[in-house]
Write a protein that holds these residues in place. Structure first.
Motif, PDB file in Angstrom:
ATOM      1  N   UNK A   1       0.852  -1.189   0.000  1.00 50.43           N
ATOM      2  CA  UNK A   1       0.000   0.000   0.000  1.00 50.43           C
ATOM      3  C   UNK A   1       0.887   1.238   0.000  1.00 50.43           C
ATOM      4  N   UNK A   2       0.571   2.176  -0.900  1.00 50.29           N
ATOM      5  CA  UNK A   2       1.329   3.424  -1.025  1.00 50.29           C
ATOM      6  C   UNK A   2       0.359   4.591  -1.163  1.00 50.29           C
ATOM      7  N   UNK A   3       0.899   5.785  -1.043  1.00 52.06           N
ATOM      8  CA  UNK A   3       0.163   7.004  -1.370  1.00 52.06           C
ATOM      9  C   UNK A   3       1.185   8.043  -1.807  1.00 52.06           C
TER      10      UNK A   3
ATOM     11  N   UNK B   1       6.724  -2.379  10.893  1.00 54.22           N
ATOM     12  CA  UNK B   1       6.715  -2.549  12.346  1.00 54.22           C
ATOM     13  C   UNK B   1       5.389  -2.117  12.981  1.00 54.22           C
ATOM     14  N   UNK B   2       4.801  -1.046  12.484  1.00 53.59           N
ATOM     15  CA  UNK B   2       3.534  -0.563  13.034  1.00 53.59           C
ATOM     16  C   UNK B   2       2.364  -0.753  12.072  1.00 53.59           C
ATOM     17  N   UNK B   3       2.569  -1.529  11.041  1.00 56.66           N
ATOM     18  CA  UNK B   3       1.544  -1.688  10.011  1.00 56.66           C
ATOM     19  C   UNK B   3       0.216  -2.205  10.560  1.00 56.66           C
ATOM     20  N   UNK B   4       0.259  -3.055  11.553  1.00 56.60           N
ATOM     21  CA  UNK B   4      -0.991  -3.578  12.110  1.00 56.60           C
ATOM     22  C   UNK B   4      -1.827  -2.484  12.764  1.00 56.60           C
ATOM     23  N   UNK B   5      -1.210  -1.360  13.106  1.00 54.35           N
ATOM     24  CA  UNK B   5      -1.897  -0.280  13.821  1.00 54.35           C
ATOM     25  C   UNK B   5      -2.187   0.932  12.944  1.00 54.35           C
ATOM     26  N   UNK B   6      -1.761   0.887  11.685  1.00 54.70           N
ATOM     27  CA  UNK B   6      -1.903   2.047  10.800  1.00 54.70           C
ATOM     28  C   UNK B   6      -2.786   1.697   9.605  1.00 54.70           C
ATOM     29  N   UNK B   7      -3.004   2.658   8.702  1.00 50.20           N
ATOM     30  CA  UNK B   7      -3.900   2.462   7.567  1.00 50.20           C
ATOM     31  C   UNK B   7      -3.484   1.299   6.673  1.00 50.20           C
TER      32      UNK B   7
ATOM     33  N   UNK C   1       5.214   4.682   1.786  1.00 49.76           N
ATOM     34  CA  UNK C   1       4.604   3.451   2.267  1.00 49.76           C
ATOM     35  C   UNK C   1       4.909   3.310   3.758  1.00 49.76           C
ATOM     36  N   UNK C   2       3.968   2.759   4.482  1.00 48.11           N
ATOM     37  CA  UNK C   2       4.137   2.618   5.920  1.00 48.11           C
ATOM     38  C   UNK C   2       5.036   1.430   6.230  1.00 48.11           C
TER      39      UNK C   2
ATOM     40  N   UNK D   1      10.806   8.946   9.194  1.00 41.18           N
ATOM     41  CA  UNK D   1      10.052   8.679  10.423  1.00 41.18           C
ATOM     42  C   UNK D   1       9.466   7.270  10.374  1.00 41.18           C
ATOM     43  N   UNK D   2       8.148   7.121  10.292  1.00 42.95           N
ATOM     44  CA  UNK D   2       7.516   5.805  10.317  1.00 42.95           C
ATOM     45  C   UNK D   2       7.191   5.271   8.927  1.00 42.95           C
ATOM     46  N   UNK D   3       7.678   5.958   7.898  1.00 42.16           N
ATOM     47  CA  UNK D   3       7.384   5.593   6.509  1.00 42.16           C
ATOM     48  C   UNK D   3       8.669   5.391   5.725  1.00 42.16           C
ATOM     49  N   UNK D   4       8.529   4.844   4.545  1.00 40.21           N
ATOM     50  CA  UNK D   4       9.616   4.759   3.576  1.00 40.21           C
ATOM     51  C   UNK D   4       9.171   5.496   2.322  1.00 40.21           C
TER      52      UNK D   4
END
Length: 155
Positions: free
Chosen positions: A25-27, A115-121, A111-112, A93-96
């Protein structure tokens, strides 16, 4: 929520040969801190998330529907591998940040990190419960980013 199977189906229906386990998933990536703040507030109203799917000969972006958090049956971007000069990755930060250079065009995506993907969009949109819990964004992230870097070296 989109399943990997549905992503593969949409890509195949559009005439592409998707690579299994190579979707994330990207934006669009903001340019600076001001852009990040504006982007945050826009994201509350509008969904600009896409699935970046690697295929046999190209990258494609499949957009999410902002109303239903499911995929649209549409391909919003097609980028043949032969047109890609380089792919650069940078942690932010929390993205690449994924920077793709093709001719004079520069495409920046974010992209996220997993490590925190389960908690983010990314986790919300990439969660499946078929036969148990699965977050395909998290599972595919390292493999897909490594494959993206290699495209730039081949060009």
């Amino acid at each position: 929520m989109a399943s990997e199977r549905k992503i593969m189906e949409y890509a195949q229906q559009a005439g592409y040969q998707p690579l299994e386990d190579h979707c994330i998933i990207v934006k669009p990536a903001p340019g600076n801190l001001s852009d990040k703040i504006v982007s945050f507030f826009k994201s509350i109203v509008k969904c600009d998330l896409c699935v970046l799917q690697m295929c046999e000969c190209e990258l494609i972006l499949l957009p999410f529907d902002p109303m239903w958090v499911s995929l649209q049956e549409d391909v919003s971007l097609v980028l043949p591998y032969g047109d890609i000069q380089s792919v650069e990755l940078e942690d932010d930060l929390l993205n690449t940040i994924i920077t793709i250079r093709a001719g004079e065009d520069v495409i920046r995506l974010t992209t996220q990190q997993k490590a925190l993907s389960d908690w983010r969009m990314s986790g919300l949109n990439a969660t499946q419960y078929a036969g148990g819990y699965k977050n395909w964004h998290k599972e595919n992230l390292d493999r897909t980013l490594e494959a993206l870097k290699k495209i730039g070296y081949q060009a």
